[in-house]
Design a protein around this motif. Sequence first.
Motif, PDB file in Angstrom:
ATOM      1  N   ASN A 234     -16.351  13.490  11.934  1.00 20.92           N
ATOM      2  CA  ASN A 234     -14.996  13.311  11.399  1.00 20.92           C
ATOM      3  C   ASN A 234     -14.926  12.789   9.975  1.00 20.92           C
ATOM      4  O   ASN A 234     -13.841  12.451   9.502  1.00 20.92           O
ATOM      5  CB  ASN A 234     -14.209  12.357  12.310  1.00 20.92           C
ATOM      6  CG  ASN A 234     -13.835  12.985  13.631  1.00 20.92           C
ATOM      7  OD1 ASN A 234     -12.791  13.606  13.770  1.00 20.92           O
ATOM      8  ND2 ASN A 234     -14.707  12.826  14.623  1.00 20.92           N
ATOM      9  N   TRP A 235     -16.056  12.748   9.264  1.00 15.82           N
ATOM     10  CA  TRP A 235     -15.955  12.190   7.912  1.00 15.82           C
ATOM     11  C   TRP A 235     -15.181  13.113   6.977  1.00 15.82           C
ATOM     12  O   TRP A 235     -14.733  12.692   5.901  1.00 15.82           O
ATOM     13  CB  TRP A 235     -17.326  11.829   7.353  1.00 15.82           C
ATOM     14  CG  TRP A 235     -18.294  12.943   7.126  1.00 15.82           C
ATOM     15  CD1 TRP A 235     -19.329  13.315   7.924  1.00 15.82           C
ATOM     16  CD2 TRP A 235     -18.330  13.831   5.994  1.00 15.82           C
ATOM     17  NE1 TRP A 235     -20.007  14.374   7.378  1.00 15.82           N
ATOM     18  CE2 TRP A 235     -19.418  14.716   6.184  1.00 15.82           C
ATOM     19  CE3 TRP A 235     -17.556  13.968   4.845  1.00 15.82           C
ATOM     20  CZ2 TRP A 235     -19.741  15.712   5.273  1.00 15.82           C
ATOM     21  CZ3 TRP A 235     -17.873  14.966   3.932  1.00 15.82           C
ATOM     22  CH2 TRP A 235     -18.959  15.819   4.155  1.00 15.82           C
ATOM     23  N   TRP A 236     -14.968  14.375   7.395  1.00 18.88           N
ATOM     24  CA  TRP A 236     -14.143  15.280   6.592  1.00 18.88           C
ATOM     25  C   TRP A 236     -12.712  14.761   6.454  1.00 18.88           C
ATOM     26  O   TRP A 236     -11.998  15.128   5.515  1.00 18.88           O
ATOM     27  CB  TRP A 236     -14.117  16.676   7.222  1.00 18.88           C
ATOM     28  CG  TRP A 236     -13.501  16.739   8.592  1.00 18.88           C
ATOM     29  CD1 TRP A 236     -14.128  16.528   9.786  1.00 18.88           C
ATOM     30  CD2 TRP A 236     -12.133  17.021   8.911  1.00 18.88           C
ATOM     31  NE1 TRP A 236     -13.243  16.661  10.835  1.00 18.88           N
ATOM     32  CE2 TRP A 236     -12.008  16.969  10.327  1.00 18.88           C
ATOM     33  CE3 TRP A 236     -11.002  17.324   8.149  1.00 18.88           C
ATOM     34  CZ2 TRP A 236     -10.807  17.195  10.984  1.00 18.88           C
ATOM     35  CZ3 TRP A 236      -9.798  17.551   8.806  1.00 18.88           C
ATOM     36  CH2 TRP A 236      -9.705  17.489  10.205  1.00 18.88           C
ATOM     37  N   ARG A 237     -12.290  13.897   7.381  1.00 13.54           N
ATOM     38  CA  ARG A 237     -10.922  13.366   7.354  1.00 13.54           C
ATOM     39  C   ARG A 237     -10.739  12.285   6.287  1.00 13.54           C
ATOM     40  O   ARG A 237      -9.604  11.964   5.919  1.00 13.54           O
ATOM     41  CB  ARG A 237     -10.571  12.751   8.712  1.00 13.54           C
ATOM     42  CG  ARG A 237     -10.627  13.699   9.902  1.00 13.54           C
ATOM     43  CD  ARG A 237     -10.253  12.934  11.167  1.00 13.54           C
ATOM     44  NE  ARG A 237     -10.452  13.673  12.390  1.00 13.54           N
ATOM     45  CZ  ARG A 237      -9.530  14.433  12.979  1.00 13.54           C
ATOM     46  NH1 ARG A 237      -8.334  14.551  12.434  1.00 13.54           N
ATOM     47  NH2 ARG A 237      -9.796  15.070  14.114  1.00 13.54           N
ATOM     48  N   ILE A 238     -11.840  11.690   5.837  1.00 13.92           N
ATOM     49  CA  ILE A 238     -11.758  10.556   4.909  1.00 13.92           C
ATOM     50  C   ILE A 238     -11.573  11.071   3.482  1.00 13.92           C
ATOM     51  O   ILE A 238     -12.474  11.668   2.893  1.00 13.92           O
ATOM     52  CB  ILE A 238     -13.024   9.682   5.006  1.00 13.92           C
ATOM     53  CG1 ILE A 238     -13.230   9.218   6.453  1.00 13.92           C
ATOM     54  CG2 ILE A 238     -12.922   8.491   4.068  1.00 13.92           C
ATOM     55  CD1 ILE A 238     -14.539   8.493   6.689  1.00 13.92           C
ATOM     56  N   LYS A 239     -10.428  10.840   2.930  1.00 16.76           N
ATOM     57  CA  LYS A 239     -10.091  11.343   1.593  1.00 16.76           C
ATOM     58  C   LYS A 239     -10.994  10.707   0.544  1.00 16.76           C
ATOM     59  O   LYS A 239     -11.120   9.479   0.483  1.00 16.76           O
ATOM     60  CB  LYS A 239      -8.631  11.022   1.275  1.00 16.76           C
ATOM     61  CG  LYS A 239      -8.084  11.696   0.022  1.00 16.76           C
ATOM     62  CD  LYS A 239      -6.639  11.286  -0.198  1.00 16.76           C
ATOM     63  CE  LYS A 239      -6.020  12.033  -1.367  1.00 16.76           C
ATOM     64  NZ  LYS A 239      -5.765  13.448  -1.042  1.00 16.76           N
ATOM     65  N   PRO A 240     -11.639  11.507  -0.302  1.00 18.11           N
ATOM     66  CA  PRO A 240     -12.504  10.942  -1.350  1.00 18.11           C
ATOM     67  C   PRO A 240     -11.672  10.257  -2.431  1.00 18.11           C
ATOM     68  O   PRO A 240     -10.513  10.612  -2.656  1.00 18.11           O
ATOM     69  CB  PRO A 240     -13.237  12.173  -1.897  1.00 18.11           C
ATOM     70  CG  PRO A 240     -12.319  13.318  -1.613  1.00 18.11           C
ATOM     71  CD  PRO A 240     -11.634  12.980  -0.316  1.00 18.11           C
ATOM     72  N   ASP A 241     -12.269   9.273  -3.086  1.00 21.41           N
ATOM     73  CA  ASP A 241     -11.532   8.542  -4.122  1.00 21.41           C
ATOM     74  C   ASP A 241     -11.778   9.094  -5.517  1.00 21.41           C
ATOM     75  O   ASP A 241     -11.297   8.543  -6.514  1.00 21.41           O
ATOM     76  CB  ASP A 241     -11.882   7.052  -4.080  1.00 21.41           C
ATOM     77  CG  ASP A 241     -13.380   6.801  -4.181  1.00 21.41           C
ATOM     78  OD1 ASP A 241     -14.130   7.766  -4.459  1.00 21.41           O
ATOM     79  OD2 ASP A 241     -13.802   5.647  -3.981  1.00 21.41           O
ATOM     80  N   LYS A 242     -12.547  10.197  -5.591  1.00 29.64           N
ATOM     81  CA  LYS A 242     -12.765  10.848  -6.882  1.00 29.64           C
ATOM     82  C   LYS A 242     -13.009  12.337  -6.650  1.00 29.64           C
ATOM     83  O   LYS A 242     -13.331  12.752  -5.526  1.00 29.64           O
ATOM     84  CB  LYS A 242     -13.945  10.213  -7.618  1.00 29.64           C
ATOM     85  CG  LYS A 242     -15.263  10.284  -6.867  1.00 29.64           C
ATOM     86  CD  LYS A 242     -16.365   9.569  -7.645  1.00 29.64           C
ATOM     87  CE  LYS A 242     -17.684   9.613  -6.881  1.00 29.64           C
ATOM     88  NZ  LYS A 242     -18.762   8.913  -7.623  1.00 29.64           N
ATOM     89  N   PRO A 243     -12.841  13.155  -7.686  1.00 24.45           N
ATOM     90  CA  PRO A 243     -13.024  14.607  -7.519  1.00 24.45           C
ATOM     91  C   PRO A 243     -14.415  14.942  -6.987  1.00 24.45           C
ATOM     92  O   PRO A 243     -15.388  14.220  -7.231  1.00 24.45           O
ATOM     93  CB  PRO A 243     -12.829  15.147  -8.939  1.00 24.45           C
ATOM     94  CG  PRO A 243     -11.984  14.127  -9.617  1.00 24.45           C
ATOM     95  CD  PRO A 243     -12.426  12.803  -9.061  1.00 24.45           C
ATOM     96  N   GLU A 244     -14.510  16.045  -6.238  1.00 22.62           N
ATOM     97  CA  GLU A 244     -15.782  16.487  -5.678  1.00 22.62           C
ATOM     98  C   GLU A 244     -16.188  17.820  -6.299  1.00 22.62           C
ATOM     99  O   GLU A 244     -15.333  18.635  -6.670  1.00 22.62           O
ATOM    100  CB  GLU A 244     -15.682  16.618  -4.156  1.00 22.62           C
ATOM    101  CG  GLU A 244     -15.433  15.289  -3.453  1.00 22.62           C
ATOM    102  CD  GLU A 244     -15.496  15.391  -1.941  1.00 22.62           C
ATOM    103  OE1 GLU A 244     -16.137  14.526  -1.314  1.00 22.62           O
ATOM    104  OE2 GLU A 244     -14.895  16.335  -1.384  1.00 22.62           O
ATOM    105  N   ASN A 245     -17.500  18.038  -6.381  1.00 22.19           N
ATOM    106  CA  ASN A 245     -17.984  19.319  -6.895  1.00 22.19           C
ATOM    107  C   ASN A 245     -18.036  20.338  -5.757  1.00 22.19           C
ATOM    108  O   ASN A 245     -17.739  20.016  -4.599  1.00 22.19           O
ATOM    109  CB  ASN A 245     -19.352  19.157  -7.571  1.00 22.19           C
ATOM    110  CG  ASN A 245     -20.402  18.571  -6.628  1.00 22.19           C
ATOM    111  OD1 ASN A 245     -20.412  18.864  -5.434  1.00 22.19           O
ATOM    112  ND2 ASN A 245     -21.297  17.742  -7.169  1.00 22.19           N
ATOM    113  N   ASP A 246     -18.430  21.561  -6.073  1.00 19.97           N
ATOM    114  CA  ASP A 246     -18.416  22.629  -5.073  1.00 19.97           C
ATOM    115  C   ASP A 246     -19.327  22.311  -3.885  1.00 19.97           C
ATOM    116  O   ASP A 246     -18.992  22.627  -2.735  1.00 19.97           O
ATOM    117  CB  ASP A 246     -18.845  23.953  -5.708  1.00 19.97           C
ATOM    118  CG  ASP A 246     -17.754  24.545  -6.593  1.00 19.97           C
ATOM    119  OD1 ASP A 246     -16.690  23.900  -6.721  1.00 19.97           O
ATOM    120  OD2 ASP A 246     -17.958  25.640  -7.151  1.00 19.97           O
ATOM    121  N   THR A 247     -20.473  21.696  -4.154  1.00 18.78           N
ATOM    122  CA  THR A 247     -21.402  21.355  -3.068  1.00 18.78           C
ATOM    123  C   THR A 247     -20.769  20.351  -2.112  1.00 18.78           C
ATOM    124  O   THR A 247     -20.881  20.471  -0.884  1.00 18.78           O
ATOM    125  CB  THR A 247     -22.707  20.778  -3.641  1.00 18.78           C
ATOM    126  OG1 THR A 247     -23.328  21.754  -4.483  1.00 18.78           O
ATOM    127  CG2 THR A 247     -23.669  20.399  -2.518  1.00 18.78           C
TER     128      THR A 247
END
Length: 295
Positions: free
Chosen positions: A174-187
């Motif tokens: 379920n870590w996909w649910r945790i909104k990142p606090d900074k932009p993510e790259n394609d990987t």
Amino acid sequence: MTSLKLFILFVMITMMQHHGIIYRTGSRRPSALTRNAMDELAKPKAAHMLGTWRISGVSTTDRGAVQPDGQPVTRHEADDKRNMLISFFPDSTFTRVTTEGEYTTGRWDFDTAAHTIFLTSNRKTEEIGVFFSFADNGLRLVNFEFSPNESVSLIEYGRKLSRPQDDPYFGDNNWWRIKPDKPENDTQIRARLLNYLAHTASILKSAQIREQDYISMEFSQGIVKLYNVGIGVVKKDKIPATWLSSFYSVEEARKAYDMFEDYLFTGRHKKYQSGNWVRDDYNILVDIQNGMKKK
């Protein structure tokens, strides 16, 4: 008239199956528990907390109002506004998810002598009274008593699995649910997408293990569309807001959507025809995950 009703019922069931709502295993339901077994499961033990529970209602007691027998008035309300699941695992972790997309994790401990559970999340620990019982339909109930005047009832939603990592609501799924606090790259975006797909696959797998008679995506709304048999993608204008909000931005969410859609159209897909659409859809999703990892 009877034939017409049967036909309409057949059409409704078929439509629901195509949307992943009904799953019939063809196996018999477990026999009813004996009184001794029910008495054992009603005992306050840590092992009896394991599994997934769904909030079913809230009870509040008004000490200022009394009934004719002198007892305070207690109000029982179904909690339709805030549907929530809470899952407890043997490694002392728990997860909590709502239909609005809220997701929290934490640790739990059980005090058998005091009949209480300790929930620790976001640096805050709550001690909550626990009382086990059974609903009329045979499912287990647990009451969380936050105070003498307020309690929350939860009903068994999914029994514990022998391998916690197979549970859809286990933390690693379920870590996909945790909104990142900074932009993510394609990987990173692809990794988030793959974790969401793994979570969706685990819903199908656990349904088979538990021999559930339904599939519910209510707490896991996303872009995967289930068919009988097949995996598709929802239309872009139908992407759930809760799924979009799990990414850093809407743009990054749409990039993940494009990755998934592109693979569905360009990837090589093996056919599955076992006669069990849940098993087949699970295998298709696993193949998609493995294929996307190689790109």
